[in-house]
Each structure stands twice: as structure tokens, then as C-alpha cells.
Design a protein around this motif. Sequence first.
Motif, PDB file in Angstrom:
ATOM      1  N   CYS A 169      54.056 -31.944  46.596  1.00  0.00           N
ATOM      2  CA  CYS A 169      55.388 -32.541  46.557  1.00  0.00           C
ATOM      3  C   CYS A 169      56.052 -32.296  45.207  1.00  0.00           C
ATOM      4  O   CYS A 169      57.234 -31.949  45.143  1.00  0.00           O
ATOM      5  N   LEU A 170      55.293 -32.461  44.130  1.00  0.00           N
ATOM      6  CA  LEU A 170      55.839 -32.211  42.800  1.00  0.00           C
ATOM      7  C   LEU A 170      56.252 -30.750  42.641  1.00  0.00           C
ATOM      8  O   LEU A 170      57.289 -30.443  42.045  1.00  0.00           O
ATOM      9  N   ALA A 171      55.445 -29.848  43.184  1.00  0.00           N
ATOM     10  CA  ALA A 171      55.788 -28.422  43.092  1.00  0.00           C
ATOM     11  C   ALA A 171      57.100 -28.140  43.821  1.00  0.00           C
ATOM     12  O   ALA A 171      57.948 -27.383  43.321  1.00  0.00           O
ATOM     13  N   ALA A 172      57.282 -28.755  44.993  1.00  0.00           N
ATOM     14  CA  ALA A 172      58.525 -28.546  45.739  1.00  0.00           C
ATOM     15  C   ALA A 172      59.710 -29.166  45.020  1.00  0.00           C
ATOM     16  O   ALA A 172      60.802 -28.565  44.961  1.00  0.00           O
ATOM     17  N   LEU A 173      59.543 -30.358  44.469  1.00  0.00           N
ATOM     18  CA  LEU A 173      60.611 -30.975  43.675  1.00  0.00           C
ATOM     19  C   LEU A 173      61.033 -30.054  42.533  1.00  0.00           C
ATOM     20  O   LEU A 173      62.224 -29.885  42.254  1.00  0.00           O
ATOM     21  N   SER A 174      60.043 -29.437  41.889  1.00  0.00           N
ATOM     22  CA  SER A 174      60.343 -28.556  40.758  1.00  0.00           C
ATOM     23  C   SER A 174      61.063 -27.291  41.198  1.00  0.00           C
ATOM     24  O   SER A 174      61.944 -26.791  40.496  1.00  0.00           O
ATOM     25  N   SER A 233      59.556 -33.142  36.059  1.00  0.00           N
ATOM     26  CA  SER A 233      58.276 -33.009  35.384  1.00  0.00           C
ATOM     27  C   SER A 233      57.149 -32.816  36.388  1.00  0.00           C
ATOM     28  O   SER A 233      57.281 -33.059  37.578  1.00  0.00           O
ATOM     29  N   SER A 234      55.996 -32.400  35.872  1.00  0.00           N
ATOM     30  CA  SER A 234      54.833 -32.205  36.723  1.00  0.00           C
ATOM     31  C   SER A 234      54.091 -33.499  36.991  1.00  0.00           C
ATOM     32  O   SER A 234      53.027 -33.480  37.597  1.00  0.00           O
ATOM     33  N   THR A 235      54.604 -34.620  36.557  1.00  0.00           N
ATOM     34  CA  THR A 235      53.958 -35.898  36.836  1.00  0.00           C
ATOM     35  C   THR A 235      54.922 -36.811  37.570  1.00  0.00           C
ATOM     36  O   THR A 235      56.117 -36.816  37.313  1.00  0.00           O
ATOM     37  N   ARG A 236      54.380 -37.594  38.493  1.00  0.00           N
ATOM     38  CA  ARG A 236      55.221 -38.476  39.292  1.00  0.00           C
ATOM     39  C   ARG A 236      55.865 -39.551  38.449  1.00  0.00           C
ATOM     40  O   ARG A 236      56.985 -39.978  38.733  1.00  0.00           O
TER      41      ARG A 236
END
Length: 337
Positions: free
Chosen positions: A139-144, A3-6
Motif C-alpha cells: 500500500c505504501l509503495a502504491a501511495l508513493s 514517506s515509506s512509513t505509515r
Amino acid sequence: MISSTRSRFEAALSALPSPDACAIAAARARQAQLTKPPGSLARLEEIALFFAGWQGVERPMLERGRALIFAGNHGVAVHGVSAFPPEVTAQMVANFAAGGAAINALATLADLEIRVLPIELDRPTADFTRAPATTEAECLAALSIGAEAVEPGLHAIILGEMGIGNSTAAAALAARSFGGAVSDWVGPGTGLDRDGVERKTQVVADALAFHADAPHSPFDTLCRVGGREIAAMAGAVLRARQLGIPVILDGFISCAAVAPLAAATPAIVDHCLAGHCSAEPGHGLLLEKLGLEPLLRLGMRLGEGSGAAVATLIVRAALATHAQMATFAEAGVSSRA
């Protein structure tokens, strides 16, 4: 996907699917009937059961295997922590695209589809001795990106990376996740001499000191001392778990990508195999912390997913013997005296 949220990332980490116990039992029953003494194929039998559990079938397969090679650049490279300049990251990505790298040859041999995913190579992460390597959004963008590279229907993925300076990030991630002396985690990487290793050790120590008072959650650790390609590998591991897809980890950097997750939730590596133990000194210690026994010990230290690709051949041997051997009844062989 991630998701786009931590908060949803952390929720996904706390709700991990388990392997299919019925499929493991069926595969074990088949193993007992194959024309061999019980346990005589040792680790190959264990691998077959492992894949059976995650694929949910008695006879697992590896027809759709994918090698995911993530690339990113690191601001910490300004401290001279690598024997090569940052420009090499993009140059090697071009080599991957042209089919000229070790991982290209090994992926072809192992019959793996290869995908190379460079992530903002023109914008290195921040120097994490002075600031978080990435913002939460980065970081969230890279996780996605990592999560989106894993899709339903794959039978396994292997993880690899390219990024000048990323063995420094890996050492910092491992040290922040599992503690211990910084020197235990730092090695020569691409070929540093003793002075270079000492300089690199000090850089990691400085980074840990700078971030010492920051939260130690998996997400915070990835943000603070990770990198884009490292976060992408973490995202791929988590998404693979959600889909029940086995993961074959490569060397120190790919294992360090899951270190923050595993420190908080050890079960995150239950769907992972360690392809090999590299020559990087911290890798063996990290595998112990993760509770993973490597399939191979060849002294490799290239990265790129190369060790995991070689290990895929072992996995193929395990699945072939499990699926193709005759049973005692089929072969007309007496099973017991």
C-alpha cells in the motif's frame, strides 16, 4: 512525497496546507470589476476563485494540466463481480498507450498531458473477502507511485483509473468509511445484471464482515479493501495538497480513493473539484458525504478520468472569463446606475 512509513503518511494527512486567502480576495476584487452583473457567471466565478486560492495568484491558469490514469488488478474479481475478465485491464492499458481510448481523445481536447501508470498488473491484490487486499508495504509503495506522479509546477491534475473489479473495491471503501447499507454503495459497474449486482453486494458485505474488527484508520482501510491503483490516487491527492495543486476527481472509484482520508479528515477534499456525477448509484451518495458538488451530470460511467477531462473544459471556461474579460474601466462601460 509520501514517506515509506505509515506514521508519516498519517502525519501528512494531519498537516494540510490551506488556500491563499489574499489571492482569493484579489481574485474576488477583480471579479467585481469585470463587465458583467455581479455573480452572473455563477459557478464559473466560484471555480476561478477556487483556483486563485490554490495557485496563490489573482489570475490563475491551466497551462500545465496532467491526467493521471492508474491501473491495477484486483483479486476480488475471482467472485465474478465484473462483466469483463481481469485481462481487460492490461488490454486497456495498451489501448491507452496506443492513443485509442476515450481518455486519449478527451485529454487531447482538454489540452492535458496524459500519463498512464500500470501497477503490477501481473500480480493482482489479494481477495479481500479472505485477507487484506495489500500488505502495508504494498500500500505504501502504491501511495508513493501516486505521489511521485505529481510534481511542482503543475496547475491541475485529473485522476482516472482502470482496473477490473475496482468498483467493488470502491463500494467497500465507501461503506467502510461512511457506513450505511452495503446495497446503497454497490452498482452495476461495467454492466452487471441484477443477479450480478446482488452477488457483488454479498461480496462487499463479506469483505466488511471479515475486516470488521480491524482498525479503521485511513491507511488500514486502504490496505484492507482498496487496490494499488486506488491507493496511488490517494497518494496523488495528498501530494497535490502538499504542493497546492488543484485536483479534478473523476467518478466513483477516484472519489472512493479519498473516502477513507475524508472520513478522518474532511478537509482533505478542499483542493478537489468533483468533475461529474456518474451513473454508478453510489457516486451521488459519496459526493454528498465528501461535500462536493459535481460540475457535470451527464450519466457517464466509463472511468479512465473521462468525466474529469470533460469537466476540465468547464474549468478552462472559468479561468478564461476571469483572466480575459475587460473591467468596466478598461471597456468604458458604466458599472452602476
